[in-house]
Scaffold this motif. Structure first.
Motif: not given
Length: 321
Positions: A157-166, A200-205
């Motif tokens: 819910d409050a932990v968001w993820v990306s393989p790319h740097p911010l 982490p990839v499961e965060a995307w559909d």
């Protein structure tokens, strides 16, 4: 990941109220405002050429937008600062404002170069953990929206993820929205080797994204033989270019450009781009001729700098002064 929020704001149907347009080529409906912006931008870059209002109304009419609704659309885009007006002889003409042109070209270039960047990944994930009180739901919603624009997805819910740097700009935006109640990490995943482990990839559909791609490919690849045979001309060419770009421009929002190594085999991203380029660039001359003829009918003089740009040109930065 490009930030396309300015582009989407321009295409917003805020205050439209004149109905939405549907066509077999589109995977979603589009507002007349979004349609008008696409048409004007596609044929007036890079010089921000003026288009007679009657020509815009006529072109929108080819998409089944009634004349009254088309004129209302032009007025609303002008009030929103997307278009500016000029009176030339008997006719009123419109063009993109300088700021709208900058945002549209930036967004269009991001769309044109989408999927063309090198597929490199250092194996680390960017995690953003934040805490925004329930009482500040508007700010929490804005933060989540900003993260989605930047290619993040909620692992929890409050932990968001990306393989790319911010990016530096993203850091400023996130810090401002979270106001100190946020932590950013760049780290590798430790596999727990249990059923409770979540990749982490499961965060995307991923199946849902692939379905959007396959729908796009199926719809537009069927048109390619007709384009090759020279059968798509005039208003049909303009409609096809407008519709294919409207459908394709959603992919940089849907697909966060996950590294290929994280995706299922035969991921359809590259094929979708190939089909889009074949349709959009393949009809450039036919569509340009039709728009130029439509504009000339309502112009006081012959000096109408109507040009249709291509994905290949935008990718190379050609045509932007």
């Amino acid at each position: 990941m490009p930030n396309l929020s300015n582009l989407e704001e321009i295409f917003s149907d805020e205050g439209d109220g004149v109905g939405r347009v549907r066509s077999p080529g589109w995977q979603s409906s589009v507002s007349p405002q979004g349609l008008a912006v696409t048409l004007i931008a596609d044929y007036t870059f890079p010089v921000r050429a003026w288009l007679p209002s009657a020509a815009i109304v006529a072109l929108l009419g080819e998409f089944q937008v009634a004349a009254g609704a088309a004129r209302t659309t032009i007025s609303r885009l002008t009030r929103r600062g997307v278009l500016e007006a000029s009176r030339q002889g008997r006719y009123s003409s419109y063009r993109l404002t300088s700021q709208a042109a900058v945002d549209l070209w930036s967004g269009g270039s991001s769309i044109a170069t989408f999927t063309t960047q090198p597929d490199t990944w250092d194996g680390r994930w960017t995690l953003i953990a934040f805490s925004v009180p329930e009482a500040e739901s508007t700010r929490r919603r804005a933060l989540r929206t900003a993260l989605r624009w930047r290619g993040f997805a909620p692992l929890y819910d409050a932990v968001w993820v990306s393989p790319h740097p911010l990016t530096p700009k993203g850091r400023i935006e996130v810090a401002d929205l979270a106001r100190g109640a946020v932590s950013v990490f760049r780290a590798r995943q430790e596999d727990l080797e249990t059923e409770a482990n979540r990749n982490p990839v499961e965060a995307w559909d991923l199946p849902g994204i692939a379905e959007h791609y396959q729908t796009f490919i199926s719809r537009w690849s069927s048109l390619l033989p007709h384009i090759g045979a020279g059968d798509v001309t005039g208003a049909d060419a303009v409609r096809a270019r407008t519709e294919v770009m409207h459908a394709y421009r959603h992919f940089p929002i849907l697909d966060p450009l996950l590294p290929i190594g994280l995706l299922p085999p035969d991921w359809p991203r590259s094929r979708a781009r190939e089909v889009c380029v074949a349709v959009y660039d393949g009809l450039v001359q036919q569509a340009q001729d039709h728009v130029r003829a439509a504009a000339t009918r309502f112009a006081e003089g012959p000096d109408l700098d109507i040009r249709a740009h291509t994905i290949a040109g935008m990718s190379a930065g050609i045509g932007h002064g």
